[in-house]
Design an enzyme around this catalytic site. Structure first.
Site, PDB file in Angstrom:
ATOM      1  CB  VAL A   1      -1.006   0.045   1.181  1.00 13.18           C
ATOM      2  CG1 VAL A   1      -2.052  -1.040   1.063  1.00 13.18           C
ATOM      3  CG2 VAL A   1      -0.302   0.020   2.533  1.00 13.18           C
TER       4      VAL A   1
ATOM      5  CG  ASN B   1      -7.060  -3.774   8.676  1.00 10.32           C
ATOM      6  OD1 ASN B   1      -7.165  -3.531   9.878  1.00 10.32           O
ATOM      7  ND2 ASN B   1      -6.452  -4.858   8.212  1.00 10.32           N
TER       8      ASN B   1
ATOM      9  CB  SER C   1      -4.787   3.349  17.403  1.00 14.79           C
ATOM     10  OG  SER C   1      -4.475   2.994  18.741  1.00 14.79           O
TER      11      SER C   1
ATOM     12  CE1 TYR D   1      -0.134   1.267  14.987  1.00 18.29           C
ATOM     13  CE2 TYR D   1      -0.813   2.083  17.135  1.00 18.29           C
ATOM     14  CZ  TYR D   1      -1.055   1.309  16.020  1.00 18.29           C
ATOM     15  OH  TYR D   1      -2.217   0.580  15.930  1.00 18.29           O
TER      16      TYR D   1
ATOM     17  CB  SER E   1       0.931   6.933  11.887  1.00 16.94           C
ATOM     18  OG  SER E   1       0.524   5.760  12.575  1.00 16.94           O
ATOM     19  CE  LYS E   2      -2.807   2.707  13.192  1.00 16.14           C
ATOM     20  NZ  LYS E   2      -3.373   2.163  11.948  1.00 16.14           N
TER      21      LYS E   2
HETATM   22  N1  NAD Z   1      -4.175  -5.327  17.009  1.00 14.35           N
HETATM   23  C1  NAD Z   1      -4.482  -4.259  17.743  1.00 14.35           C
HETATM   24  O1  NAD Z   1      -4.517  -4.287  18.966  1.00 14.35           O
HETATM   25  C2  NAD Z   1      -4.795  -2.966  17.070  1.00 14.35           C
HETATM   26  C3  NAD Z   1      -5.316  -1.905  17.831  1.00 14.35           C
HETATM   27  C4  NAD Z   1      -5.607  -0.699  17.202  1.00 14.35           C
HETATM   28  C5  NAD Z   1      -5.382  -0.578  15.840  1.00 14.35           C
HETATM   29  N2  NAD Z   1      -4.872  -1.619  15.141  1.00 14.35           N
HETATM   30  C6  NAD Z   1      -4.645  -1.436  13.704  1.00 14.35           C
HETATM   31  O2  NAD Z   1      -5.375  -2.421  13.004  1.00 14.35           O
HETATM   32  C7  NAD Z   1      -4.723  -2.716  11.777  1.00 14.35           C
HETATM   33  C8  NAD Z   1      -4.543  -4.217  11.629  1.00 14.35           C
HETATM   34  O3  NAD Z   1      -3.845  -4.684  12.757  1.00 14.35           O
HETATM   35  P1  NAD Z   1      -3.609  -6.234  13.048  1.00 14.35           P
HETATM   36  O4  NAD Z   1      -3.520  -6.367  14.507  1.00 14.35           O
HETATM   37  O5  NAD Z   1      -4.568  -7.062  12.289  1.00 14.35           O
HETATM   38  O6  NAD Z   1      -2.131  -6.397  12.454  1.00 14.35           O
HETATM   39  P2  NAD Z   1      -1.497  -7.574  11.603  1.00 14.35           P
HETATM   40  O7  NAD Z   1      -0.023  -7.336  11.646  1.00 14.35           O
HETATM   41  O8  NAD Z   1      -2.029  -8.892  12.013  1.00 14.35           O
HETATM   42  O9  NAD Z   1      -2.034  -7.289  10.133  1.00 14.35           O
HETATM   43  C9  NAD Z   1      -1.543  -6.256   9.335  1.00 14.35           C
HETATM   44  C10 NAD Z   1      -1.538  -6.737   7.890  1.00 14.35           C
HETATM   45  O10 NAD Z   1      -1.105  -5.650   7.080  1.00 14.35           O
HETATM   46  C11 NAD Z   1      -0.207  -6.160   6.126  1.00 14.35           C
HETATM   47  N3  NAD Z   1       0.689  -5.104   5.679  1.00 14.35           N
HETATM   48  C12 NAD Z   1       1.717  -4.551   6.372  1.00 14.35           C
HETATM   49  N4  NAD Z   1       2.350  -3.663   5.602  1.00 14.35           N
HETATM   50  C13 NAD Z   1       1.694  -3.641   4.423  1.00 14.35           C
HETATM   51  C14 NAD Z   1       1.894  -2.920   3.223  1.00 14.35           C
HETATM   52  N5  NAD Z   1       2.884  -2.043   3.086  1.00 14.35           N
HETATM   53  N6  NAD Z   1       1.030  -3.130   2.205  1.00 14.35           N
HETATM   54  C15 NAD Z   1       0.031  -4.040   2.305  1.00 14.35           C
HETATM   55  N7  NAD Z   1      -0.193  -4.762   3.424  1.00 14.35           N
HETATM   56  C16 NAD Z   1       0.637  -4.549   4.454  1.00 14.35           C
HETATM   57  C17 NAD Z   1       0.540  -7.272   6.838  1.00 14.35           C
HETATM   58  O11 NAD Z   1       1.148  -8.171   5.907  1.00 14.35           O
HETATM   59  C18 NAD Z   1      -0.548  -7.893   7.668  1.00 14.35           C
HETATM   60  O12 NAD Z   1      -1.185  -8.955   6.977  1.00 14.35           O
HETATM   61  C19 NAD Z   1      -3.417  -1.919  11.791  1.00 14.35           C
HETATM   62  O13 NAD Z   1      -3.593  -0.708  11.103  1.00 14.35           O
HETATM   63  C20 NAD Z   1      -3.211  -1.635  13.258  1.00 14.35           C
HETATM   64  O14 NAD Z   1      -2.442  -0.486  13.488  1.00 14.35           O
HETATM   65  C21 NAD Z   1      -4.577  -2.818  15.716  1.00 14.35           C
END
Ligand code: NAD
Length: 255
Positions: free
Chosen positions: A64, A90, A144, A158, A161-162
């Site tokens: 992305v 996402n 977030s 992070y 960014s959020k």
């Molecule tokens: N897990 C949490 O507690 C939490 C809390 C708040 C926000 N978030 C946000 O939710 C989103 C998903 O988090 P998650 O926990 O499922 O993380 P995760 O690491 O399991 O999934 C992230 C996915 O994004 C993909 N990715 C990373 N860089 C990429 C790129 N340059 N292009 C395309 N795909 C890419 C990865 O390969 C992975 O499959 C993120 O934006 C994260 O910041 C997560």
């Protein structure tokens, strides 16, 4: 009636924990899903799971942060489904090396901003004309709860960014409302993914955190997926420009 019957969504980070759960939930609700991820294995696994469950999805491998790859990914999704009604921005990274900005590593900040922010910008830029053409479009961004809170265990790049994602969500909602495209964001607290479990692997640290949660637990990927589904559907058709915090009540609990 399913929430997303007949709709077509592009989900980034679809190979990850939240992206996979959301892709499956969107498909359960009648949506065709263009699953985008930088990880080929992960995104094909997600599509396999959607198909196993009786849904329809296409796997698209793209970074992305790379605008040309995003443009091609959006074109592929539109060709597959004949258009797009919703996107879920996402994909995001939260590297463990991210600490205080007082020890900022410029390369780390660039990495996080390139994926978390530019990724969202690229997908939104190329998908929006298709959402406008579809007539009842939805853009859902991933912020977030850290966008609203300071944290004694800083992840400043992070967090910044959020916060930017939350601001962009409101800015774009005003611009796109007249074209019938709604723009909202999710602001989750910690979701019990492997990544977060590793972050809170120390039992003492985990207990300190959980004591702040009125609902007594971290979130699940399904908690996020169900809300993503509602916000991407016409059931929320008068809701735009909102960054919805889902955190088990942590951010409203003054302790
Ligand atoms: N897990 C949490 O507690 C939490 C809390 C708040 C926000 N978030 C946000 O939710 C989103 C998903 O988090 P998650 O926990 O499922 O993380 P995760 O690491 O399991 O999934 C992230 C996915 O994004 C993909 N990715 C990373 N860089 C990429 C790129 N340059 N292009 C395309 N795909 C890419 C990865 O390969 C992975 O499959 C993120 O934006 C994260 O910041 C997560």
């Amino acid at each position: 009636m399913e929430y997303l019957t007949g709709r077509r969504a592009l989900v980034t980070g679809a190979g990850g924990a939240i992206g996979r759960a959301t892709s499956l939930t969107f498909a359960r609700e009648g949506c065709r899903v263009a699953a985008v991820d930088i990880s080929r294995d992960a995104v094909f696994e997600t599509v396999g799971l959607v198909e196993e469950a009786g849904g329809e999805a296409v796997a698209i491998v793209a970074d992305v942060a790379d605008e040309a790859q995003v443009h091609a990914a959006v074109d592929t999704a539109v060709q597959a489904f004949g258009g797009l009604d919703a996107i879920f921005n996402n994909a995001g990274v939260m590297p463990h090396q991210d600490k205080s900005l007082l020890q900022a590593d410029a390369d780390l900040w660039d990495l996080i901003f390139n994926i978390n922010i530019r990724g969202t910008v690229h997908v939104t830029k190329w998908a929006t004309p298709h959402l406008v053409a579809a007539g009842a479009g939805s853009i859902l961004n991933m912020s977030s709860f850290l966008a609203y809170l300071g944290c004694s265990n800083p992840q400043d790049a992070y967090t910044a960014s959020k916060g930017a994602i939350a601001a962009m969500t409101r800015a774009l909602a005003v611009q796109l409302g007249p074209q019938h495209v709604r723009v909202n964001a999710l602001a989750p607290g910690p979701i019990a993914t492997a990544h977060v479990e590793a972050f809170f692997s120390e039992p003492e640290e985990r207990a300190i955190r959980l004591a702040r949660y009125p609902l007594g637990r971290f979130g699940t990927v399904q908690d996020v997926a169900e809300l993503a589904c509602f916000l991407s559907s016409e059931a929320s058709s008068w809701l735009t420009g909102q960054v919805v915090v889902l955190d088990g009540g942590a951010s409203i609990n003054y302790v």
